[in-house]
Scaffold this active site. Structure first.
Site, PDB file in Angstrom:
ATOM      1  N   HIS A 187      74.750  55.663  60.124  1.00 53.38           N
ATOM      2  CA  HIS A 187      74.513  55.288  61.529  1.00 53.38           C
ATOM      3  C   HIS A 187      73.215  54.505  61.659  1.00 53.38           C
ATOM      4  O   HIS A 187      72.126  55.068  61.513  1.00 53.38           O
ATOM      5  CB  HIS A 187      74.459  56.535  62.415  1.00 53.38           C
ATOM      6  CG  HIS A 187      74.457  56.224  63.883  1.00 53.38           C
ATOM      7  ND1 HIS A 187      75.530  55.647  64.513  1.00 53.38           N
ATOM      8  CD2 HIS A 187      73.511  56.372  64.838  1.00 53.38           C
ATOM      9  CE1 HIS A 187      75.261  55.487  65.799  1.00 53.38           C
ATOM     10  NE2 HIS A 187      74.036  55.906  66.024  1.00 53.38           N
ATOM     11  N   HIS A 197      71.252  51.223  64.037  1.00 51.14           N
ATOM     12  CA  HIS A 197      71.154  50.122  65.000  1.00 51.14           C
ATOM     13  C   HIS A 197      70.009  49.256  64.474  1.00 51.14           C
ATOM     14  O   HIS A 197      68.837  49.551  64.726  1.00 51.14           O
ATOM     15  CB  HIS A 197      70.811  50.624  66.406  1.00 51.14           C
ATOM     16  CG  HIS A 197      71.705  51.724  66.914  1.00 51.14           C
ATOM     17  ND1 HIS A 197      72.987  51.484  67.356  1.00 51.14           N
ATOM     18  CD2 HIS A 197      71.506  53.054  67.051  1.00 51.14           C
ATOM     19  CE1 HIS A 197      73.527  52.636  67.745  1.00 51.14           C
ATOM     20  NE2 HIS A 197      72.661  53.600  67.563  1.00 51.14           N
ATOM     21  N   HIS A 227      80.969  53.425  72.170  1.00 52.23           N
ATOM     22  CA  HIS A 227      79.565  53.811  72.330  1.00 52.23           C
ATOM     23  C   HIS A 227      79.426  55.297  72.570  1.00 52.23           C
ATOM     24  O   HIS A 227      78.613  55.968  71.933  1.00 52.23           O
ATOM     25  CB  HIS A 227      78.870  53.039  73.452  1.00 52.23           C
ATOM     26  CG  HIS A 227      77.438  53.440  73.583  1.00 52.23           C
ATOM     27  ND1 HIS A 227      77.032  54.494  74.355  1.00 52.23           N
ATOM     28  CD2 HIS A 227      76.329  52.975  72.955  1.00 52.23           C
ATOM     29  CE1 HIS A 227      75.716  54.652  74.212  1.00 52.23           C
ATOM     30  NE2 HIS A 227      75.275  53.746  73.376  1.00 52.23           N
ATOM     31  N   ARG A 275      80.689  58.360  77.885  1.00 54.32           N
ATOM     32  CA  ARG A 275      80.236  57.835  79.175  1.00 54.32           C
ATOM     33  C   ARG A 275      80.387  56.320  79.246  1.00 54.32           C
ATOM     34  O   ARG A 275      80.424  55.756  80.334  1.00 54.32           O
ATOM     35  CB  ARG A 275      78.785  58.252  79.459  1.00 54.32           C
ATOM     36  CG  ARG A 275      77.754  57.693  78.518  1.00 54.32           C
ATOM     37  CD  ARG A 275      76.327  58.138  78.882  1.00 54.32           C
ATOM     38  NE  ARG A 275      75.351  57.487  78.009  1.00 54.32           N
ATOM     39  CZ  ARG A 275      74.981  57.950  76.825  1.00 54.32           C
ATOM     40  NH1 ARG A 275      75.484  59.070  76.359  1.00 54.32           N
ATOM     41  NH2 ARG A 275      74.099  57.285  76.090  1.00 54.32           N
ATOM     42  N   GLU A 294      74.888  64.148  72.295  1.00 55.58           N
ATOM     43  CA  GLU A 294      73.524  63.980  71.779  1.00 55.58           C
ATOM     44  C   GLU A 294      72.507  64.675  72.675  1.00 55.58           C
ATOM     45  O   GLU A 294      71.526  65.227  72.196  1.00 55.58           O
ATOM     46  CB  GLU A 294      73.187  62.487  71.670  1.00 55.58           C
ATOM     47  CG  GLU A 294      71.761  62.227  71.161  1.00 55.58           C
ATOM     48  CD  GLU A 294      71.437  60.754  70.971  1.00 55.58           C
ATOM     49  OE1 GLU A 294      72.256  59.903  71.376  1.00 55.58           O
ATOM     50  OE2 GLU A 294      70.369  60.459  70.421  1.00 55.58           O
ATOM     51  N   HIS A 353      75.807  62.454  65.867  1.00 56.11           N
ATOM     52  CA  HIS A 353      74.948  63.481  66.470  1.00 56.11           C
ATOM     53  C   HIS A 353      75.702  64.807  66.595  1.00 56.11           C
ATOM     54  O   HIS A 353      75.414  65.740  65.878  1.00 56.11           O
ATOM     55  CB  HIS A 353      74.358  63.068  67.831  1.00 56.11           C
ATOM     56  CG  HIS A 353      73.574  61.795  67.781  1.00 56.11           C
ATOM     57  ND1 HIS A 353      72.485  61.643  66.961  1.00 56.11           N
ATOM     58  CD2 HIS A 353      73.733  60.598  68.434  1.00 56.11           C
ATOM     59  CE1 HIS A 353      71.995  60.421  67.114  1.00 56.11           C
ATOM     60  NE2 HIS A 353      72.732  59.767  67.984  1.00 56.11           N
ATOM     61  N   ASP A 394      69.756  55.605  62.258  1.00 54.76           N
ATOM     62  CA  ASP A 394      69.849  55.462  63.715  1.00 54.76           C
ATOM     63  C   ASP A 394      68.756  54.557  64.294  1.00 54.76           C
ATOM     64  O   ASP A 394      68.838  53.343  64.184  1.00 54.76           O
ATOM     65  CB  ASP A 394      69.849  56.869  64.334  1.00 54.76           C
ATOM     66  CG  ASP A 394      70.304  56.874  65.791  1.00 54.76           C
ATOM     67  OD1 ASP A 394      70.571  55.789  66.338  1.00 54.76           O
ATOM     68  OD2 ASP A 394      70.391  57.962  66.388  1.00 54.76           O
TER      69      ASP A 394
HETATM   70 ZN    ZN Z   1      72.928  55.644  67.747  1.00 54.59          ZN
END
Ligand code: ZN
Length: 453
Positions: free
Chosen positions: A60, A62, A209, A212, A239, A272, A323
């Site tokens: 994971h 970004h 994503h 939500r 998370e 998570h 992350d």
């Molecule tokens: Zn993330």
């Protein structure tokens, strides 16, 4: 890689323990052809200088957040939490160009190699121009990541993200999320284009994503596109406590239970999964889905502690992720995964399984080796025939493990070593550079453009 390249290791981590005199043969495709134990080094073999370990998948990432790591560690107001961090992070996301993303990611991926990862799953949602309009090639930002991975020589699983809503009761995205806007058709098209490009060491899966940001209709549409396709499906879930409350209010269920209704299977990777009940863990375990725990980021963002004992006892496949990039090596992730538990529970060796695997380090590391292939959408992982020939060569003197008995090397590595830990890192049978002056300079220039002197 020439036909029949051979390596010989004094020790290698195989079948959950250290084994001596291991001969490793790489095929012309850069994958292991044969792995044999207890053999002397033939003349033709390259003798590796230290114990050999399978690398891990960073499940994971970004990449753009590398440019923000360490820059949100001051508090000027009464409170600071995940949500205030996110607003500041969006400020960075709104500014980065494809060229800048490439420079940031090339440096990050070099650092991830140095941290013992040889494949990275890029949970990629920063797609559009700064004004929210698509680039001429709508995958311009994805290709920037692919180019960075090629430059660093790391394997890449690109996960274009479905990001359609700002929250459970906020159907539209906010203006600060305008670069992220996608739907199921966009994500599936991106996945297919990346896979059709046939780039070496690069493939694509998909991501949602979060619950939500992707409502039931979005998820169903993506599932229709995917059919039985084997690509991995990643999602952020459970998370934050606020997310649990919002999900309960909107759906009547907690996030993991709400997600489980979508017919999960072994392709799904739950990122998570911090706030869980044992009933939810059992449901996820029976689905075959995996969890991706990001201890460094979860600590940094104040997310909470995953139920590590619960996930391990249920046998759920596990991996770790960098992350937000505040941590970029798996030794530190595994150390914090266990230390969080010790601090919270006031016990020691929480992850160990007496009678089966008494070593905490070995249990966590083995779980991650086993979870790596699925998380990245690869056929196999580790020092096994068919898996890509990715491995780490430990430098015992440099990492503070000189004289440690072989049986305790993994324990010492996770709980008592200091970097640099690896002497060499190989991807597809080839050694990789663990630092690069030009990449570092380009990254530093982007940082100055973003933040000033
Ligand atoms: Zn993330």
């Amino acid at each position: 890689m020439s036909e029949g390249a051979l390596f010989h290791a004094p020790w290698a981590w195989l079948d959950g323990r250290w084994q001596a005199d291991v001969l490793l043969q790489v095929g012309p495709d850069g994958h292991w052809r044969d792995v044999r134990v207890g053999l002397p080094a033939p003349e033709a073999a390259t003798r590796l200088s230290g114990p050999v370990l399978p690398s891990l998948v960073d499940a994971h990432s970004h990449a753009f957040q590398r440019a923000f790591a360490g820059l949100a560690e001051q508090r000027a107001r009464d409170s600071d939490d995940f949500w205030s961090w996110r607003e500041r992070m969006y400020g960075v996301a709104l500014r980065i160009t494809p060229d800048q993303l490439r420079a940031i990611a090339a440096q990050l991926y070099t650092e991830l190699l140095a941290g013992g990862y040889t494949q990275v799953c890029e949970f990629h949602y920063l797609h559009h121009r700064e004004d929210g309009q698509p680039y001429d090639d709508e995958l311009a930002m994805s290709w920037a990541l692919a180019e960075a991975a090629r430059e660093a020589g790391i394997g890449l699983t690109l996960l274009p993200v479905l990001y359609a809503h700002a929250g459970f009761n906020e159907p539209a995205l906010r203006d600060t999320q305008r670069r992220f806007r996608t739907d199921a058709d966009w994500v599936w098209r991106a996945c297919q284009r990346i896979n059709a490009a046939g780039l070496p060491l690069i493939s694509a899966g998909v991501a949602l994503h979060s619950l939500r940001a992707a409502y039931d209709d979005d998820i169903h549409q993506l599932q229709r596109h995917l059919g039985t396709s084997a690509v991995p499906i990643h999602i952020h879930v459970a998370e934050q406590q606020q997310e649990v409350k919002d999900c309960l209010a909107a759906t009547g269920e907690r996030p993991l239970a709400a997600l489980a209704k979508h017919g999960l299977d072994a392709r799904w990777q739950l990122v998570h999964a911090t706030h869980s009940t044992r009933t939810e863990i059992d449901r996820i375990a029976s689905s075959g889905a995996g969890v991706v725990i990001c201890p460094g980021t979860e600590a940094n963002l104040g997310d909470g502690l995953a139920d590590l004992e619960g996930w391990l006892a249920a046998g759920v496949p596990m991996t770790v992720g960098s992350d937000s990039q505040v941590t970029r090596g798996w030794v530190e992730e595994l150390r914090w995964m266990e230390y969080g538990q010790r601090l919270g529970l006031q016990r020691r060796n929480v992850a160990a399984a007496p009678g089966r695997q008494p070593s905490t380090a070995a249990r966590l590391y083995e779980a991650c080796v086993k979870g790596s292939a699925r998380a990245a959408g690869l056929e196999a992982w580790g020092l096994v025939p068919g898996a890509r020939a990715d491995f780490l060569v430990l430098d015992l003197e440099a990492c503070g493990l000189a004289g440690v008995p072989t049986s305790a090397l993994l324990d010492g590595l996770i709980f008592a070593s200091q970097g640099p830990t690896w002497h060499q890192v190989f991807v597809a049978g080839q050694p990789r550079a663990l630092r690069d002056a030009a990449r570092l300079q380009r990254y530093a220039e982007v940082m100055r453009d973003c933040w000033g002197a």
